[in-house]
Design an enzyme around this catalytic site. Structure first.
Site, mmCIF file in Angstrom:
data_model
loop_
_atom_site.group_PDB
_atom_site.id
_atom_site.type_symbol
_atom_site.label_atom_id
_atom_site.label_comp_id
_atom_site.label_asym_id
_atom_site.label_seq_id
_atom_site.Cartn_x
_atom_site.Cartn_y
_atom_site.Cartn_z
ATOM 1 N NE ARG A 60 -0.544 -8.649 1.568
ATOM 2 C CZ ARG A 60 -1.184 -8.071 2.575
ATOM 3 N NH1 ARG A 60 -2.367 -8.504 2.944
ATOM 4 N NH2 ARG A 60 -0.638 -7.074 3.236
ATOM 5 C CE LYS A 79 -6.271 -3.289 4.492
ATOM 6 N NZ LYS A 79 -6.521 -3.830 5.823
ATOM 7 N NE ARG A 120 -2.482 -1.305 3.491
ATOM 8 C CZ ARG A 120 -1.910 -0.623 4.463
ATOM 9 N NH1 ARG A 120 -1.809 0.701 4.402
ATOM 10 N NH2 ARG A 120 -1.431 -1.235 5.530
ATOM 11 C CB CYS A 123 -0.216 -7.681 14.715
ATOM 12 S SG CYS A 123 0.788 -6.229 14.996
ATOM 13 C CG HIS A 161 -7.461 -2.699 10.086
ATOM 14 N ND1 HIS A 161 -6.134 -2.410 10.310
ATOM 15 C CD2 HIS A 161 -7.453 -3.676 9.144
ATOM 16 C CE1 HIS A 161 -5.372 -3.155 9.545
ATOM 17 N NE2 HIS A 161 -6.152 -3.938 8.834
ATOM 18 C CG ASP A 206 -8.069 -6.726 6.634
ATOM 19 O OD1 ASP A 206 -7.240 -6.467 7.510
ATOM 20 O OD2 ASP A 206 -8.146 -6.090 5.567
ATOM 21 C CE1 TYR A 240 0.147 -5.730 -2.088
ATOM 22 C CE2 TYR A 240 -0.926 -3.771 -1.214
ATOM 23 C CZ TYR A 240 -0.461 -5.060 -1.042
ATOM 24 O OH TYR A 240 -0.612 -5.688 0.165
ATOM 25 C CB SER A 262 -0.537 -4.310 8.404
ATOM 26 O OG SER A 262 -1.450 -3.351 7.997
HETATM 27 C C1 OXD Z 1 -3.185 -4.536 5.653
HETATM 28 C C2 OXD Z 1 -3.853 -5.596 4.891
HETATM 29 O O1 OXD Z 1 -2.170 -4.036 5.196
HETATM 30 O O2 OXD Z 1 -4.829 -6.147 5.412
HETATM 31 O O3 OXD Z 1 -3.673 -4.201 6.737
HETATM 32 O O4 OXD Z 1 -3.446 -5.869 3.766
HETATM 33 MN MN MN Z 2 -5.524 -5.196 7.145
#
Ligand code: OXD
Ligand code: MN
Length: 590
Positions: free
Chosen positions: A371, A206, A69, A250, A226, A277, A197, A248
């Site tokens: 991913r 997002k 991102r 974690c 989130h 997510d 991406y 992100s």
């Molecule tokens: C993030 C994702 O970056 O879920 O939070 O891709």
């Molecule tokens: Mn995320």
């Protein structure tokens, strides 16, 4: 297709700008998607993987400059800077439209415009919202078809309404210096240029489900967060649902798909995944907080996903999956990434498209933010409530970050406002999911810093307001940290499935089944309250995990004080008061 006048008018306007060769309306049918997969394989955009081992799976290598991102190029475009707040990049809408539509100009020349009608959430649900994304990339179409509900049924449910989110994606030439992701919350519009991406171009995720939706939620008394959503079935109890927000990488996907440790499994515990997510949260008829996952798939980080860390995720990506920037094993045309079980392949191609030998290579084969995009229905522990249009009732909300020393394993906030303060105080070591340095500590309130579509100070106030509306029915709020390390820098807590031990305590607290003791941070378990049966964690280690270091917390609160300054008058008094009381409690510590 649709006769919706607002849709047709907008598409005509966008066509005039981007100038496509032709227009293809995505109907969501398998036949159309299959045709697109074929085309993408012919053009080299996708690589078909081994049909026997990984049926209907594909690999995509992105441009090396386009792997995460683009947070510093993501804008909230509102009439005033104040509306976007101090934590967002801001542009004046008129300036932003000129800029990005200028870049988009004629960018579809000799290309097809794909029109994707999609719904975030089940079309039957009052929680759902509709979007239309225009894109010139088949990869984007195929990912959207996994991540959202796509097709003719969306037009049917939209009818002639003007209540839908416009999304324009233009790949352009992937020029980093002209890459922008712009949100116009007042116009329900998103424009993304010069990226392919996922996080920048799957506009339902997002961009819509967090940034635009959080803005909507503030006006309509709901919340876009989130957060993962999971259900825990304990023996002789109904399934209880928990939402958890972490920055992100974690381990959100791992927690959402947790497999109970043997000891718990034998007792009959089971964890169900509703989402990994994003959660949309509303107050239900019963006055409780209810959550739906607006997505229909997982866009998960591949490296580190293994039989040990997340067997459910691994099972999820065995079919109908698009892999991005992982290693291609040329021996059997399958995929590999760092952390996957088994030896690295020797005859392979890395994410950059170069020949790669996992035995001798000095570079990583898969990009750290590589991913998988996989349908939710592939997940072996997908909750039976996943498609429930009402969502699931939430018993607890958890916040957490990646902290090596300061934050203990778990604590419970004293009340909702204190919990909101704890959420606003989340900070974490950065990871590769967004561009920038890895391992740097940064504030990330409610894990929403990159995703809040308006002023973060007002967002905190919205949280406080939701608590007032929920009153006694508000879920309890907890804080966790799985990442505390010992003197050698090793994680003390085993994490993964063993995190259920902490969830178990959390649910006991929600049901008033366990006492807790009051500390400077909140209510906490003692070393006897977290079940360690079947772990290698000693009582001393647990004591250490639950300890609060006065010096570190003095620094933490001083740092928070200066962090909050940026919110000025928008910082709710509940937050500043909670900081004040925390400082006092820390001061009084022995
Ligand atoms: C993030 C994702 O970056 O879920 O939070 O891709
Ligand atoms: Mn995320």
């Amino acid at each position: 297709m649709t006769k919706n006048k607002s849709v047709i008018k907008w598409i005509e306007e966008m066509k005039k700008i981007v100038n496509p060769k032709n227009v293809v309306w995505i109907d969501g049918s398998e036949a159309q998607l299959e045709q697109l997969r074929k085309e993408a394989c012919e053009s080299g955009e996708l690589i078909k993987l081994n049909e026997e081992k990984l049926p209907n799976c594909y690999l995509r290598r992105t441009n090396p400059n386009d792997v995460a991102r683009a947070e510093n190029r993501t804008y909230i475009c509102t009439p005033t800077k104040e509306e976007a707040g101090p934590t967002n990049n801001w542009w004046d809408p008129e300036f932003a439209y000129d800029k990005v539509l200028g870049i988009a100009k004629n960018s579809y020349e000799n290309k097809t415009m794909y029109v994707i009608p999609y719904s975030m959430g089940m079309t039957e649900s009052k929680f759902s919202k509709i979007g239309v994304e225009l894109t010139d990339s088949i990869y984007t179409v195929l990912n959207m078809a996994i991540m959202t509900r796509v097709g003719q049924k969306i037009w049917d449910s939209l009818g002639d309404s003007n209540n839908w989110v416009r999304g324009l994606h233009c790949s352009c030439d992937l020029d980093e210096d002209n890459r922008y992701v712009c949100h116009f919350p007042q116009d329900n519009t998103i424009i993304s240029v010069n990226s392919c991406y996922g996080g920048n171009v799957l506009l339902g995720k997002k961009c819509f489900a967090l940034r635009i939706a959080s803005y909507m939620g503030e006006r309509e008394n709901w919340m876009a967060e989130h957060m993962l959503i999971l259900g825990v079935k304990r023996p002789n109890e109904e399934t209880k649902y928990i939402c958890a927000a972490f920055p992100s990488a974690c381990g959100k996907t791992n927690l959402a798909m947790l497999i109970p440790p043997e000891y718990y499994k034998k007792k009959g515990y089971k964890v169900w995944c509703v989402g990994d997510d994003i959660a949309w949260l509303r107050i239900g008829k019963d006055g409780r907080l209810w959550a739906v996952n607006p997505e229909n798939g997982f866009f998960g980080v591949a490296p580190g996903t293994s039989k040990k860390s997340n067997p459910n995720a691994l099972a999820t990506v065995q079919k109908n999956t698009i892999f991005t920037n992982v290693v291609q094993n040329l021996d059997d045309n399958t995929v590999w990434w760092e952390g996957l079980d088994g030896d690295a392949p020797e005859n392979a191609i890395d994410w950059l498209g170069n020949k790669w030998n996992g035995k001798t290579a000095e570079t990583k084969g898969a990009h750290p933010n590589s991913r998988f995009t996989a349908p939710s229905t592939n997940c072996p522990c997908l909750s039976p409530e996943f498609n429930n249009p009402e969502g699931v009732p939430i018993s607890a909300i958890i916040f957490g970050g990646r902290r090596a020393h300061t934050t203990p394993l778990v604590y419970e906030s004293f009340d909702w406002a204190h919990g909101v303060f704890c959420g606003s105080a989340v900070s974490s070591e950065s990871t590769a999911a967004s561009t920038g340095k890895v391992g740097v500590l940064s504030h990330n309130p409610m894990a929403m810093k990159p995703f809040c579509g308006y002023n973060m100070g007002k967002y905190f106030a919205h949280w406080i307001k939701m608590g007032n509306l929920l009153g006694e029915k508000a879920p309890k709020i907890f804080n966790v940290n799985w990442f505390r390390t010992n003197g050698e820098g090793k994680f003390i807590w085993p994490g993964f499935g063993d995190n259920l031990r902490v969830l178990d305590w959390i649910l006991d607290r929600c049901e008033n089944k366990k006492e807790a003791h009051k500390t400077a941070l909140g209510f906490m378990p003692t070393e006897d309250d977290i079940n360690l049966e079947g772990t290698k964690v000693s009582k001393e280690e647990l004591t250490n995990l639950l300890s609060i270091d006065k010096d570190l917390w003095e620094k933490e609160t001083a740092d928070l004080e200066s962090y909050y300054e940026q919110f000025g008058k928008d910082l709710p008094v509940e937050i500043s008061e909670n900081l004040k009381y925390l400082k006092l409690r820390i001061k009084e510590m022995l």
